[in-house]
Design a protein around this motif. Structure first.
Motif, PDB file in Angstrom:
ATOM      1  N   CYS A 220       7.352  10.611 -10.378  1.00  0.00           N
ATOM      2  CA  CYS A 220       5.936  10.271 -10.329  1.00  0.00           C
ATOM      3  C   CYS A 220       5.801   8.813  -9.903  1.00  0.00           C
ATOM      4  O   CYS A 220       6.264   7.905 -10.613  1.00  0.00           O
ATOM      5  N   LEU A 221       5.190   8.601  -8.766  1.00  0.00           N
ATOM      6  CA  LEU A 221       5.032   7.267  -8.189  1.00  0.00           C
ATOM      7  C   LEU A 221       3.617   6.773  -8.435  1.00  0.00           C
ATOM      8  O   LEU A 221       2.646   7.434  -8.062  1.00  0.00           O
ATOM      9  N   ALA A 222       3.498   5.627  -9.103  1.00  0.00           N
ATOM     10  CA  ALA A 222       2.170   5.080  -9.379  1.00  0.00           C
ATOM     11  C   ALA A 222       1.407   4.873  -8.074  1.00  0.00           C
ATOM     12  O   ALA A 222       1.939   4.285  -7.114  1.00  0.00           O
ATOM     13  N   PHE A 223       0.172   5.363  -8.030  1.00  0.00           N
ATOM     14  CA  PHE A 223      -0.608   5.300  -6.797  1.00  0.00           C
ATOM     15  C   PHE A 223      -0.968   3.866  -6.427  1.00  0.00           C
ATOM     16  O   PHE A 223      -1.113   3.535  -5.248  1.00  0.00           O
TER      17      PHE A 223
ATOM     18  N   PHE B 270      -4.358   9.863  -2.320  1.00  0.00           N
ATOM     19  CA  PHE B 270      -5.695  10.173  -2.833  1.00  0.00           C
ATOM     20  C   PHE B 270      -6.796   9.614  -1.936  1.00  0.00           C
ATOM     21  O   PHE B 270      -7.925  10.109  -1.952  1.00  0.00           O
ATOM     22  N   THR B 271      -6.481   8.583  -1.137  1.00  0.00           N
ATOM     23  CA  THR B 271      -7.500   7.928  -0.324  1.00  0.00           C
ATOM     24  C   THR B 271      -7.597   8.513   1.072  1.00  0.00           C
ATOM     25  O   THR B 271      -8.680   8.888   1.532  1.00  0.00           O
ATOM     26  N   ASP B 272      -6.451   8.612   1.756  1.00  0.00           N
ATOM     27  CA  ASP B 272      -6.497   9.037   3.158  1.00  0.00           C
ATOM     28  C   ASP B 272      -5.872  10.405   3.411  1.00  0.00           C
ATOM     29  O   ASP B 272      -5.877  10.893   4.541  1.00  0.00           O
ATOM     30  N   GLY B 273      -5.319  11.024   2.372  1.00  0.00           N
ATOM     31  CA  GLY B 273      -4.783  12.368   2.524  1.00  0.00           C
ATOM     32  C   GLY B 273      -3.410  12.457   3.164  1.00  0.00           C
ATOM     33  O   GLY B 273      -2.901  13.568   3.377  1.00  0.00           O
TER      34      GLY B 273
ATOM     35  N   ARG C 103      -2.108   8.883 -10.642  1.00  0.00           N
ATOM     36  CA  ARG C 103      -3.116   7.861 -10.925  1.00  0.00           C
ATOM     37  C   ARG C 103      -3.854   8.224 -12.203  1.00  0.00           C
ATOM     38  O   ARG C 103      -3.907   9.395 -12.606  1.00  0.00           O
ATOM     39  N   ALA C 104      -4.416   7.207 -12.834  1.00  0.00           N
ATOM     40  CA  ALA C 104      -5.113   7.409 -14.099  1.00  0.00           C
ATOM     41  C   ALA C 104      -6.407   8.187 -13.869  1.00  0.00           C
ATOM     42  O   ALA C 104      -7.090   8.002 -12.854  1.00  0.00           O
TER      43      ALA C 104
END
Length: 318
Positions: free
Chosen positions: A31-34, A139-142, A114-115
């Motif tokens: 799991c990589l922090a966004f 999460f932002t640009d897909g 992400r939280a």
């Protein structure tokens, strides 16, 4: 499940410990922090805790991971969740898992974490309780975290395997790690030649084996072995026969087996290695494929393709 495993372990122990060992293989994505925010870093940590530690923390330490314990306590259910003295005696005292020496890891991919916003409505689900949103795409640009497979959940992000081993080594020090499953699956291709010239599978193994080797040689993680999933195309869970993971192609009608180009690469550059240091900087798959024979579906090399030792194992005495 943990208690059942503990009973099975004790039965194995009482029978004189036949075979090479006894333990459970546990699955984890990395799991990589966004983002670098403390909230997203904490979400990534929870994402990791809710995988292998959910099963191994009780065996190793006699307690649940802190983030899981906190959720149960919030719901007012600690009594049903708590371990009894008899259960702890069975699970922890004297050991109930070969994980006292080994940790067996299935790992395939990496996801962003992400939280979940603090004002979001509670989602009673595994990810909802985890208080983290996870995805293989940005999460932002897909954009995908790595090359995506056709199955929707698998992405080639080899650095995640190295990071996962480092994280597990910090949590469970002085253990020996075995990668019990790792591999690349994709949908059945439109032609036999496309099945056999499986460049993305080769790239996946090159990236992941190199990173597992780096964890061992450069980071000091004790890695004993690596097993590819899978030697043969086979029935894959909910995907059935539609997804193929094999290093060897299987014609499901005739049962004919043909070694794929990835299997040839695995034979020549991974299974032939004598030490993990040999697989730190593996040759380019693109260059290897450029020099393959024009026809791969004949019997040339098909019978003698395997190495002198098990084809899916790279081991190192360190």
């Amino acid at each position: 499940q943990i208690l059942a495993h503990a009973h099975a372990y004790r039965a194995w122990d009482a029978a004189g410990r036949p075979g090479a060992g006894c333990g459970m293989a546990l699955n984890s994505d990395y799991c990589l922090a966004f983002s670098s925010s403390s909230e997203d870093r904490a979400a990534a940590e929870r994402c990791l805790e809710w995988q292998i530690p959910l099963f191994l923390d009780p065996l190793a330490y006699g307690r649940w991971p802190a983030s899981i314990d906190a959720v149960v306590s919030e719901r007012g259910e600690p009594a049903q969740w708590a371990w009894t003295d008899d259960e702890l005696s069975l699970v922890v005292e004297g050991g109930a898992h070969d994980g006292a020496a080994h940790v067996f890891v299935n790992t395939y991919t990496t996801r962003y974490a992400r939280a979940v916003p603090g004002d979001a409505a509670p989602n009673v689900s595994f990810e909802g309780d985890m208080r983290a949103e996870v995805s293989g795409t940005n999460f932002t640009d897909g954009r995908p975290i790595g090359t995506p497979s056709t199955n929707g959940w698998l992405f080639n992000y080899g650095a995640g395997a190295r990071a996962l081993l480092a994280w597990l080594d910090r949590r469970y020090p002085n253990r020996t790690f075995v990668i019990t499953e790792n591999g690349w699956g994709n949908a059945t291709q439109p032609s036999l030649d496309a099945e056999l010239r499986d460049l993305e599978r080769c790239r996946f193994y090159r990236d992941y084996v190199s990173n597992v080797s780096a964890a061992a040689v450069l980071d000091g993680v004790d890695v004993a072995a690596y097993f590819a999933w899978s030697l043969l195309d086979n029935f894959e869970w909910a995907d059935g026969y539609a997804t193929r993971f094999g290093l060897v192609y299987v014609n499901y009608t005739s049962q004919r087996r043909i070694v794929k180009a990835s299997g040839r690469y695995f034979r020549d550059h991974i299974a032939s290695a004598t030490d993990l240091a040999d697989t730190l900087d593996l040759p380019s798959c693109d260059d290897y494929y450029a020099n393959l024979p024009r026809t791969l579906d004949d019997d040339d090399g098909q019978q003698q393709w395997g190495p002198r030792r098990p084809s899916s194992v790279v081991s190192s005495e360190r």
